[in-house]
Scaffold this active site. Structure first.
Site, short mmCIF file in Angstrom:
data_model
loop_
_atom_site.label_atom_id
_atom_site.label_comp_id
_atom_site.label_asym_id
_atom_site.label_seq_id
_atom_site.Cartn_x
_atom_site.Cartn_y
_atom_site.Cartn_z
CB THR A 12 -52.60 44.74 10.62
OG1 THR A 12 -53.02 45.80 9.76
CG2 THR A 12 -51.28 44.19 10.13
CG LEU A 15 -63.45 40.05 10.05
CD1 LEU A 15 -64.66 39.83 10.94
CD2 LEU A 15 -63.91 40.22 8.60
NE ARG A 44 -53.24 52.09 5.17
CZ ARG A 44 -54.11 52.97 5.68
NH1 ARG A 44 -54.23 54.15 5.14
NH2 ARG A 44 -54.85 52.68 6.72
CG ASP A 179 -75.79 37.38 6.48
OD1 ASP A 179 -75.69 36.94 7.64
OD2 ASP A 179 -76.64 38.22 6.16
CG HIS A 180 -71.43 36.73 11.15
ND1 HIS A 180 -71.86 38.02 11.06
CD2 HIS A 180 -71.64 36.36 12.42
CE1 HIS A 180 -72.31 38.42 12.24
NE2 HIS A 180 -72.20 37.42 13.09
CG HIS A 242 -76.83 39.50 10.28
ND1 HIS A 242 -75.95 39.04 9.35
CD2 HIS A 242 -76.14 40.39 11.05
CE1 HIS A 242 -74.76 39.64 9.52
NE2 HIS A 242 -74.87 40.45 10.55
#
Ligand code: BG6
Length: 488
Positions: A12, A15, A44, A179-180, A242
Site C-alpha cells: 500500500t 513506490l 499491515r 538502481d532505477h 545513480h
C-alpha cells in the site's frame, strides 16, 4: 516465461502505487507477464482482496503511462492480485501467507517460483529475509529471488553489515538490487549505441575525447522526505549509486552480445580503476552545495533550510559536483565531471561527450569560432541523441556555426525503468542490477567524501533555486579549460 508469484512487501506504499503497479500493468498489456502469474500484496492494514484491487486500479488510472481502456482486460489483470495482512516481525503471518501461496500454486498447477519484492524501508530488509527463510516461504522447490532498492546502507561499513545479513537468506545470484537509473531505456541502450556505430566506437577513448560530463538535475526540492534526505544528502541519494552507475555504463567497452557476467565484470573493473580521492585534494575536486530560495519556472520557492522538517543549521548537501579520473587504458587523462542537484533550473539527466580538437594547436588551424564537437545523450525526461558539428553558415559570410543532428524518441513509446527492471528480474537476467561488488566499490570510493562532508572540510556553497548550482561547480571545469555544456 515461467509461472511465478510476486510477493510484494509494502503493497500500500508510495513506490508500489506510483511505479510497481503501473509497470506490471504495462507489461501485462504488452504480453510480457508470465501466463500463470499472481501478486500477493502485503501490508499491515486490514484490506480485502477487492479493496486492494480497487486500490491497484486507481494507481493505474493515476500513474500508468497508458491509461486502462478496456474494462475486461483491466479486470483480467486485477484478478492476479490478492492481499494478505502481514506484520513484518510476526512469523505466524508468514506461515499463513505460505499456505495461501501454496494453495494458489496448486490451483494453477504452477511451479513454486517466488519473487520477493521488498518495497519497504531498508531497516526491514534483514528481518523480512530472516522470516522468509524461517517460515519456509523462501525454500520452495522452484527459484526464489529477492528484489530490493537503495539505500543499501548508509556508508561502507553499514552496507557491508546489511549485505552479510541478507547473504544468510539469499545467495548473491538471487539478489536483484534495483538502481532505477539502470532501468532507463537510454542507459540500457548505451552499449548498443557504441558497438553498432563504428564511428562512435572508434572515438570512444582518451585519444579523441576531451572530457565527459554527467548531469542529473532536478527541479524538485526535498519534498516530504526531510527525515531521510537530511541524513542522506545528494551524495548518498544520487551520487554514490545513480551517478556512478551512469559513469560505469558509459565507460565500459564490451564486445557485442556480452553476457551479464561480462557486463558486470567490466563495470567492476571501471570502478576499481577510479582514482581514489586524497584528503588534501578533496576540496578542489568536490563541490558541495545547498539550495537557497529562488524561482523555479516562474514560481518562488523557499530555501532548503526553511523546508519543513529540516533541522536548524543543517549542513546537508542538496548538490554535489566532482571531477573523477579512470586510470585505465581507454580513459587515462580524461576528466569525468559529475553533478547532481535538487531545485535546479530544469529537470534533465544527460551525458555530454566533448571531443578533442587535435589540430587546434597547429599553425593555420587555430579558429576561435570553432565550437567543440559534442555528443549529447539525453536520458530523461526526454530521450534523445544530438551530435553537434561545425558548419559554415548558409549565407555567404563564411561564418562558422554549430549545427545539431538530432534524434528524439516518441516518449509515449518509451517504457518506464521499472517495466524493464521487473521484467528482467522475472526472467532472471541480472545485467541491469547492481552487483554487491559494484555497490561496495562505490561506497569505498565515496567514503572519503562522506567523511569530509561530515567533518566540514569541503565548503558548503549556497546556490539560488532555479540556477545551475554554485559558481564553484563552473570553476571546477574552468580550471581545466572546460565548461558545462547546454546550460543556457
Ligand atoms: C531517487 C532519489 O533515487 O531518484 C530521489 O531518491 C530522486 O531523490 C530520484 O528524485 C530521481 O529519479 P528520476 O528518475 O526522476 O531522475
Amino acid at each position: 516465461m515461467e509461472a511465478m508469484s510476486l510477493v510484494l512487501f509494502g503493497a500500500t506504499g508510495d513506490l508500489a502505487k506510483r511505479k510497481i503497479y503501473p509497470a506490471l500493468y504495462n507489461l501485462f498489456i504488452d504480453g510480457k507477464l508470465p501466463r500463470s502469474f499472481s501478486v500477493f500484496g502485503l501490508g499491515r492494514r486490514e484490506l480485502t482482496d477487492e479493496t486492494f484491487r480497487s486500490h491497484v486500479e486507481q494507481s493505474l488510472r493515476a500513474f500508468s503511462r497508458r491509461e486502462p481502456q478496456d474494462e475486461a482486460v483491466t479486470q483480467q489483470f486485477l484478478n492476479a492480485f490478492r492481499y494478505n495482512v502481514l506484520h513484518i516481525g510476526r512469523l505466524e503471518d508468514y506461515g499463513k501467507l505460505l499456505s495461501r501461496i501454496e494453495r494458489r500454486e496448486e490451483a494453477l498447477g504452477a511451479a513454486p517460483n517466488r519473487m520477493f519484492y521488498l518495497s519497504v524501508s531498508p531497516e526491514f530488509f534483514e528481518p523480512i529475509a530472516a522470516n522468509l527463510m524461517e517460515s519456509g516461504l523462501g525454500s520452495a522447490k522452484g527459484w526464489k529471488r529477492l528484489v530490493i532498492e537503495k539505500p543499501f546502507g548508509h556508508d561502507l561499513q553499514s552496507a557491508r553489515v546489511l549485505n552479510e545479513k541478507l547473504g544468510k537468506a539469499f545467495a548473491e545470484h538471487e539478489i536483484y538490487r534495483i538502481d532505477h537509473y539502470l532501468g532507463k531505456p537510454m542507459v540500457q541502450r548505451l552499449e548498443t549505441l557504441q558497438q553498432s556505430n563504428p564511428v562512435l566506437h572508434a572515438l570512444w577513448t582518451n585519444r579523441h575525447i576531451a572530457n565527459v560530463q554527467i548531469t542529473a538535475n532536478e527541479t524538485v526540492g526535498v519534498e516530504e522526505r526531510a527525515a531521510y534526505y537530511d541524513q542522506a544528502g545528494a551524495v548518498r541519494d544520487m551520487f554514490q549509486n545513480h551517478m556512478l552507475q551512469l559513469l560505469t555504463m558509459l565507460a565500459i567497452h564490451l564486445p557485442s552480445n556480452s553476457s551479464s557476467e561480462e557486463v558486470r565484470l567490466k563495470k567492476k573493473k571501471v570502478m576499481e580503476a577510479l582514482v581514489p580521492l586524497q584528503q588534501e585534494d578533496l576540496a578542489s575536486l568536490v563541490v558541495r552545495g545547498q539550495y537557497a530560495s529562488g524561482e523555479i519556472q516562474g514560481k518562488p520557492v523557499i530555501g532548503y533550510a526553511a523546508e519543513p522538517g529540516i533541522p536548524e543549521g543543517s549542513m546537508n548537501d542538496t548538490f554535489i559536483a566532482a571531477k573523477l579520473q579512470i586510470d585505465d587504458y581507454f580513459w587515462r587523462g580524461v576528466p569525468f565531471y559529475i553533478r547532481t542537484g535538487k531545485r535546479m533550473k530544469e529537470k534533465s539527466t544527460r551525458l555530454v561527450i566533448e571531443f578533442k580538437e587535435p589540430l587546434a594547436n597547429q599553425a593555420g588551424h587555430k579558429d576561435e569560432r570553432k565550437r567543440p564537437n559534442l555528443l549529447v545523450i539525453e536520458i530523461s525526461p526526454n530521450e534523445g541523441i544530438t551530435l553537434q558539428l561545425n558548419m559554415k553558415d548558409t549565407g555567404r559570410t563564411g561564418e562558422l556555426q554549430p549545427i545539431r543532428i538530432d534524434f528524439h524518441a516518441n516518449q509515449q513509446d518509451v517504457p518506464e525503468a521499472y517495466e524493464n527492471l521487473i521484467r528482467d528480474a522475472m526472467l532472471g537476467d541480472p545485467t541491469f542490477f547492481a552487483h554487491w561488488d559494484e555497490v561496495e566499490l562505490a561506497w569505498k570510493w565515496t567514503q572519503p567524501i562522506l567523511d569530509a562532508f561530515q567533518a566540514n572540510q569541503v565548503p558548503l556553497h549556497a546556490y539560488e533555486a532555479g540556477s545551475y548550482g554554485p559558481a564553484a561547480s563552473d570553476e571546477l571545469l574552468a580550471k581545466d579549460g572546460f565548461r558545462w555544456h547546454f546550460d543556457t
